[in-house]
Design an enzyme around this catalytic site. Structure first.
Site, short mmCIF file in Angstrom:
data_model
loop_
_atom_site.label_atom_id
_atom_site.label_comp_id
_atom_site.label_asym_id
_atom_site.label_seq_id
_atom_site.Cartn_x
_atom_site.Cartn_y
_atom_site.Cartn_z
N ASP A 1 -2.96 -18.21 0.01
CA ASP A 1 -3.98 -18.88 -0.81
C ASP A 1 -4.68 -19.97 -0.01
OD1 ASP A 1 -1.53 -20.19 -0.83
OD2 ASP A 1 -1.64 -20.82 -2.93
N ASP B 1 -6.32 -7.01 4.05
CA ASP B 1 -7.47 -6.35 3.41
C ASP B 1 -8.38 -7.40 2.80
OD1 ASP B 1 -9.01 -4.20 2.31
OD2 ASP B 1 -8.07 -4.61 0.37
N TYR C 1 0.82 -1.21 0.00
CA TYR C 1 0.00 0.00 0.00
C TYR C 1 0.86 1.27 0.00
CZ TYR C 1 -4.73 -1.85 0.83
OH TYR C 1 -5.95 -2.44 0.71
N LYS D 1 3.23 -15.43 1.93
CA LYS D 1 3.40 -16.12 0.65
C LYS D 1 4.89 -16.39 0.51
CE LYS D 1 1.76 -17.68 -3.28
NZ LYS D 1 0.91 -18.90 -3.36
N ASP E 1 -12.22 -9.13 4.45
CA ASP E 1 -13.52 -9.11 3.76
C ASP E 1 -14.10 -10.52 3.71
OD1 ASP E 1 -13.34 -6.38 3.21
OD2 ASP E 1 -14.11 -6.62 1.16
#
Ligand code: IPM
Ligand code: MG
Length: 362
Positions: A224, A248, A141, A192, A252
């Site tokens: 993942d 983020d 970000y 990751k 959700d």
């Protein structure tokens, strides 16, 4: 001593849901002796329209001096054509960065009354209580360089940079370990590391910290797989800690497990526990101005504010109970509506929570 709260409604449904939070704060002040003063300021697209910037200096000043900040939501299609530097989201990101709000706590708790509203089977989500700790002021970000450049052959090339230093990983790691110590003592670090060097460093730092928290069981998971596990068997998680962007996305996903993203509050804290509190959902331009948005995530954000920044854990618990009582009464906004319940709008839901709070006080 009275505490100062900066109120930033923002855009879209932000205005409507924050109005309900203000009703709640009024009630806490009038009936429960909470000593707070509130000041409102502009942020996001509405700030851009009024002042030409999504984070006016006056807003930043107010927030710097406040004991806590309550934010609604920012953004909307109206401002999408603007340059990135003045998009509504830059206001929110700027505030996070300026106040160094690096630790974002996003609890996903299923209210038993809403098991039917989840898109997963009730037995998979019953009793769900996860906390996602998202790094909020670093990673892709904020990483430099970033941008879109023109190439000599007429093509364009866009790039962002995923970067974390040891210190940045350590400080979010410590928040996560300490949070896990106060809960189920299980921490899953999501990365990751099979592909990205920076998250290999992330994993190494988390592993290094574990020695300081022998009572916490640390595990690691690739992002993942974590996304898959969240919808396969979400109750395996207690606390999850991850980077800005993975957090983020995963938050959700976790939100939907609870029935609606309209139920999830969040706290963004700096090293001094000064915090910004906001629902994790956005400005929902499709339903803005209609009085139908779910205000509960914002009311629960007020509860988090009482708990983390104002030292009022007992009042926070009262809000949690009031929300539960209103759900018991069968009141539902459209996003959590199910058969046999009574559908209400934003203001009616807010009023019901205030009434339940008063009733609980006797
Ligand atoms: C969130 C939001 C923000 C983010 C946007 C509005 C900038 O999606 O708080 O999760 O990406 O962090
Ligand atoms: Mg988000």
């Amino acid at each position: 001593m009275s505490k100062n709260i900066a109120i930033l409604p923002g855009d879209g449904i932000g205005v409507e849901i924050v109005a309900e939070a203000c009703k709640l704060l009024d009630c806490l002040r009038d009936d429960f002796g909470l000593q707070v003063e509130t000041d409102e300021a502009l942020i996001g697209g509405s700030a851009y329209d009024a002042t030409g910037t999504p984070l006016p200096d006056a807003t930043l000043e107010l927030c710097r001096e406040a004991d806590a900040i309550l934010l609604g939501a920012v953004g909307g299609p109206k401002w999408e054509p603007l340059d990135y530097s003045v998009r509504p989201e830059r206001g929110l990101l700027g505030l996070r960065a300026e106040l160094d709000l690096f630790a974002n706590l996003r609890p996903a708790i299923l209210y038993p009354q809403l098991a039917e509203a989840s898109s997963l089977k009730a037995d998979i989500v019953a009793g769900l209580d996860i906390l996602i700790v998202r790094e909020l002021t670093g990673g892709i970000y904020f990483g430099q360089p970033r941008g879109v450049e023109e190439l000599p052959d007429g093509q364009k090339r866009g790039y962002n940079t995923l970067v974390y230093s040891t210190a940045e990983i350590e400080r979010i790691g410590r928040v996560a370990f300490e949070t896990a110590q106060k809960r189920g003592k299980r921490l899953c670090s999501v990365d990751k590391a099979n592909v990205l060097e920076v998250t290999e460093l992330w994993r190494d730092v988390m592993t290094g910290l574990a020695g300081d928290y022998p009572d916490v069981e640390l595990s690691h998971m690739y992002v993942d797989n974590a996304a898959m596990q969240l919808v396969r068997a979400p109750k395996q998680f207690d606390v999850m800690v991850t980077t800005n962007m993975f957090g983020d996305i995963l938050s959700d996903c976790a939100a939907m497990l609870t029935g609606s993203i309209g139920m999830l509050p969040s706290a963004s804290l700096n090293a001094e526990n000064c915090g910004m509190y906001e629902p994790i959902h956005g400005s929902a331009p499709d339903i803005a101005g209609q009085g139908v948005a779910n205000p509960l995530a914002t009311l629960l954000s007020v509860a988090m504010m009482l708990r983390y920044s104002l030292g009022e854990a007992e009042l926070a618990a009262r809000i949690d109970r009031a929300v539960s009582a209103v759900l018991d009464q069968g009141l539902r906004t459209g996003d959590i509506m199910s058969d046999g319940m009574r559908q209400v709008g934003t203001a009616e839901m807010g009023d019901a929570v205030v009434a339940a709070l008063r009733a609980d006080a006797g």
